[in-house]
Design an enzyme around this catalytic site. Structure first.
Site, PDB file in Angstrom:
ATOM      1  N   GLU A   1     -22.115  35.895 -64.397  1.00  0.00           N
ATOM      2  CA  GLU A   1     -20.681  35.573 -64.406  1.00  0.00           C
ATOM      3  C   GLU A   1     -20.297  35.282 -62.963  1.00  0.00           C
ATOM      4  OE1 GLU A   1     -18.743  35.184 -66.984  1.00  0.00           O
ATOM      5  OE2 GLU A   1     -20.171  35.816 -68.505  1.00  0.00           O
TER       6      GLU A   1
ATOM      7  N   CYS B   1     -11.803  35.197 -59.900  1.00  0.00           N
ATOM      8  CA  CYS B   1     -12.840  34.190 -60.183  1.00  0.00           C
ATOM      9  C   CYS B   1     -12.225  32.927 -60.751  1.00  0.00           C
ATOM     10  CB  CYS B   1     -13.872  34.764 -61.126  1.00  0.00           C
ATOM     11  SG  CYS B   1     -13.193  35.382 -62.668  1.00  0.00           S
TER      12      CYS B   1
HETATM   13  P1  NAD Z   1     -21.572  39.263 -54.634  1.00  0.00           P
HETATM   14  O1  NAD Z   1     -22.403  38.277 -55.341  1.00  0.00           O
HETATM   15  O2  NAD Z   1     -21.673  39.368 -53.169  1.00  0.00           O
HETATM   16  O3  NAD Z   1     -21.864  40.743 -55.218  1.00  0.00           O
HETATM   17  C1  NAD Z   1     -21.788  41.032 -56.624  1.00  0.00           C
HETATM   18  C2  NAD Z   1     -22.631  42.262 -56.945  1.00  0.00           C
HETATM   19  O4  NAD Z   1     -23.993  41.930 -56.819  1.00  0.00           O
HETATM   20  C3  NAD Z   1     -22.390  43.477 -56.019  1.00  0.00           C
HETATM   21  O5  NAD Z   1     -22.395  44.671 -56.793  1.00  0.00           O
HETATM   22  C4  NAD Z   1     -23.590  43.416 -55.132  1.00  0.00           C
HETATM   23  O6  NAD Z   1     -23.900  44.667 -54.570  1.00  0.00           O
HETATM   24  C5  NAD Z   1     -24.654  42.975 -56.130  1.00  0.00           C
HETATM   25  N1  NAD Z   1     -25.945  42.476 -55.619  1.00  0.00           N
HETATM   26  C6  NAD Z   1     -27.105  42.530 -56.316  1.00  0.00           C
HETATM   27  N2  NAD Z   1     -28.122  42.047 -55.615  1.00  0.00           N
HETATM   28  C7  NAD Z   1     -27.636  41.681 -54.445  1.00  0.00           C
HETATM   29  C8  NAD Z   1     -28.255  41.128 -53.300  1.00  0.00           C
HETATM   30  N3  NAD Z   1     -29.553  40.868 -53.272  1.00  0.00           N
HETATM   31  N4  NAD Z   1     -27.454  40.861 -52.241  1.00  0.00           N
HETATM   32  C9  NAD Z   1     -26.122  41.129 -52.283  1.00  0.00           C
HETATM   33  N5  NAD Z   1     -25.500  41.660 -53.383  1.00  0.00           N
HETATM   34  C10 NAD Z   1     -26.252  41.954 -54.438  1.00  0.00           C
HETATM   35  O7  NAD Z   1     -20.107  38.886 -55.139  1.00  0.00           O
HETATM   36  P2  NAD Z   1     -18.723  39.385 -54.605  1.00  0.00           P
HETATM   37  O8  NAD Z   1     -18.470  38.806 -53.269  1.00  0.00           O
HETATM   38  O9  NAD Z   1     -18.659  40.861 -54.793  1.00  0.00           O
HETATM   39  O10 NAD Z   1     -17.713  38.710 -55.656  1.00  0.00           O
HETATM   40  C11 NAD Z   1     -17.091  37.465 -55.462  1.00  0.00           C
HETATM   41  C12 NAD Z   1     -17.672  36.429 -56.383  1.00  0.00           C
HETATM   42  O11 NAD Z   1     -17.682  36.889 -57.723  1.00  0.00           O
HETATM   43  C13 NAD Z   1     -16.856  35.135 -56.371  1.00  0.00           C
HETATM   44  O12 NAD Z   1     -17.726  34.026 -56.354  1.00  0.00           O
HETATM   45  C14 NAD Z   1     -16.114  35.198 -57.720  1.00  0.00           C
HETATM   46  O13 NAD Z   1     -15.708  33.956 -58.212  1.00  0.00           O
HETATM   47  C15 NAD Z   1     -17.120  35.889 -58.580  1.00  0.00           C
HETATM   48  N6  NAD Z   1     -16.510  36.526 -59.743  1.00  0.00           N
HETATM   49  C16 NAD Z   1     -16.808  36.070 -60.995  1.00  0.00           C
HETATM   50  C17 NAD Z   1     -16.206  36.644 -62.112  1.00  0.00           C
HETATM   51  C18 NAD Z   1     -16.510  36.143 -63.501  1.00  0.00           C
HETATM   52  O14 NAD Z   1     -16.094  36.800 -64.459  1.00  0.00           O
HETATM   53  N7  NAD Z   1     -17.191  35.029 -63.672  1.00  0.00           N
HETATM   54  C19 NAD Z   1     -15.333  37.718 -61.948  1.00  0.00           C
HETATM   55  C20 NAD Z   1     -15.061  38.182 -60.671  1.00  0.00           C
HETATM   56  C21 NAD Z   1     -15.669  37.575 -59.569  1.00  0.00           C
END
Ligand code: NAD
Length: 451
Positions: free
Chosen positions: A220, A254
């Site tokens: 997502e 998002c």
């Molecule tokens: P992110 O990708 O940096 O982190 C998301 C999760 O992944 C965190 O819990 C993080 O710790 C984990 N993760 C797992 N492996 C990882 C790795 N190797 N390196 C770093 N993190 C890792 O995302 P974010 O900055 O927390 O969130 C923002 C993004 O999420 C935006 O692009 C937004 O559009 C998207 N988003 C999507 C939805 C949806 O429903 N589609 C909802 C909310 C946010």
């Protein structure tokens, strides 16, 4: 500091417990989820305070709780039907059948990553669906919303046996190969399914990691979700929808309206209407932006990232039609409207995730189609029009995970619609029965009739 052995112990315990969960009835799963509901409601004050600490939203804001309660209601009311074998019609070419059906069985151990923008909703919504589908869950909260993460841990521990749901936070893990992150260690386990809510960047890492064990996955993600405004629509309706679409949670959603297309000759009228609505909703009588009404940037890194986009756009000739003031102490950027932004700036190319609205203008609809094609496939898309032919042309010449016509992100709130992205904005669908199926293996059964 966490020990690798501890994570592996919990994982093995969950693996052994998969069969127990698989055989739970709808009533038994709902009973667990109703305990979750009670625990969340008991702690709603704590949750509000934690979200306030992490994101600056008012402590009495209950939006995320409402979403989660809606998810729980849906599962309580419909899970027994979702779990029932799905009968299928036989086609003429196959032998006589006793019966043909699809049996939904759990995927097994689901590894769930939560995000920080809606730390409660984006954690519990997929968790509820994973439990409803009979899975066991290893979950990781986001370190960027630590106060909310701490409350989530307490809730999960109070409701679930760790063999059913275990929750981790970002930590250093000691392993024989040195110190590693919780994310890395979890992603090396032979998990059955990974569910990520997060960025396309981490989405790519998940796909690579999933390949190691051929785990299935749901991504997502986000992207640049545009809004298209047609000349047949009342601009007040658009401006009102954009308050939730652009400023709520300081633009960190998002499905946030990343940028808007308006007919060139309506640009100034649109900006005037939008700015008037923003002022009414978010400014006091002295002209100060009241960011406390809906939150601020989650951290300095995100504040600086978006400020960098803004500075670059201005340096490259973009016009600030409204806003533009920044406040590093409070991690706030004023709701800002940008005009004449060069198309190769980062604010036009990258997901903004902040309260800045670039306004692009069109005289020919083809410009919209070519531009959106060049930016990857977005999660959301909105069209504002009273002209059915215009709406059809927009739907037929663009793509996205979902669409709302004449409103902001309503397709997300409707649980009977599948929610998710496409290519760069995600893979897989959830919400309602779609989430139950996403987190299940749809096993095909053909029972040949014998005399
Ligand atoms: P992110 O990708 O940096 O982190 C998301 C999760 O992944 C965190 O819990 C993080 O710790 C984990 N993760 C797992 N492996 C990882 C790795 N190797 N390196 C770093 N993190 C890792 O995302 P974010 O900055 O927390 O969130 C923002 C993004 O999420 C935006 O692009 C937004 O559009 C998207 N988003 C999507 C939805 C949806 O429903 N589609 C909802 C909310 C946010």
């Amino acid at each position: 500091m966490l020990e690798l052995d501890e994570i592996q112990r919990i994982f093995q315990a969950q693996r052994s417990h998969r069969r127990v969960m698989r055989h739970t009835t709808a009533a038994e799963r709902v009973e667990r989820l109703e305990r979750l509901r009670a625990e969340i409601l008991t702690r709603q004050g704590e949750i509000g305070r934690a979200i306030h600490e992490d994101l600056g939203r008012p402590a009495d804001n209950r939006d995320e709780l409402q979403t989660v309660m809606g998810n729980l209601d849906k599962v309580r009311d419909e899970l027994a039907d979702w779990m029932a074998p799905l009968p299928v019609e036989k086609s003429p070419a196959t032998p006589a059948a006793e019966r043909i059906f699809v049996k939904y069985e759990p995927r097994g151990v689901v590894l769930l990553f939560g995000t920080w923008d809606f730390p409660i909703g984006m954690f519990f919504s997929p968790l509820i669906q994973a439990v409803a589908a009979g899975n066991v869950v290893l979950a990781k909260t986001s370190s960027m919303a630590p106060a909310t993460g701490a409350v989530i841990e307490q809730i999960v521990r109070a409701v679930f046996d760790e063999r059913e749901v275990a929750v981790f936070k970002d930590n250093d893990v000691t392993t024989p190969d040195g110190v590693r992150s919780t994310n890395d260690v979890l992603l090396d386990l032979p998990i059955d399914h990974i569910f990520l809510t997060g960025s396309p960047r981490v989405g790519k890492i998940i796909v690579e990691k999933a390949a190691q064990h051929m785990a299935s996955f749901t991504l997502e993600l986000g992207g640049k979700s545009p809004a298209i405004v047609d000349r047949t629509i009342d601009l007040n309706l658009v401006a009102q929808a954009f308050l939730g679409g652009k400023i709520y949670n300081h633009g960190q959603t998002c499905l946030s309206v990343d940028y808007v297309w308006v007919p060139a000759d309506l640009r100034d009228a649109f900006v005037e209407t939008y700015v008037a609505a923003v002022k009414r909703a978010y400014y006091d009588e002295t002209g100060e932006f009241q960011w406390q009404r809906d939150g601020r940037f989650v951290d300095k890194r995100n504040y600086e990232r978006v400020k960098g986009y803004l500075d670059e756009a201005i340096a490259r000739g973009a016009i600030v039609a409204f806003g533009g003031r920044t406040d590093a102490d409070n991690l706030v950027i004023e709701p800002t409207v940008l005009l004449d932004v060069p198309r190769d700036t980062r604010i036009v190319q990258e997901e903004i995730f902040g309260p800045i609205l670039p306004v692009l203008t069109y005289t020919d609809e083809e410009e919209i189609f070519t531009h959106s094609d060049s930016l990857g496939k977005p999660l959301g898309f909105s069209v504002y029009s009273r002209d059915d032919a215009f709406i059809e042309r927009m739907l037929d010449n663009t793509t996205s995970g979902g669409v709302t016509i004449n409103g902001h992100a309503v397709h997300w709130a409707e649980e009977n619609l599948p929610f998710g992205g496409v290519n760069s904005s995600g893979y897989g669908r959830y919400h309602g029965v779609w989430g139950f199926r996403e987190l299940s293996n749809a096993r095909s059964v053909f029972h040949v009739a014998v005399d």
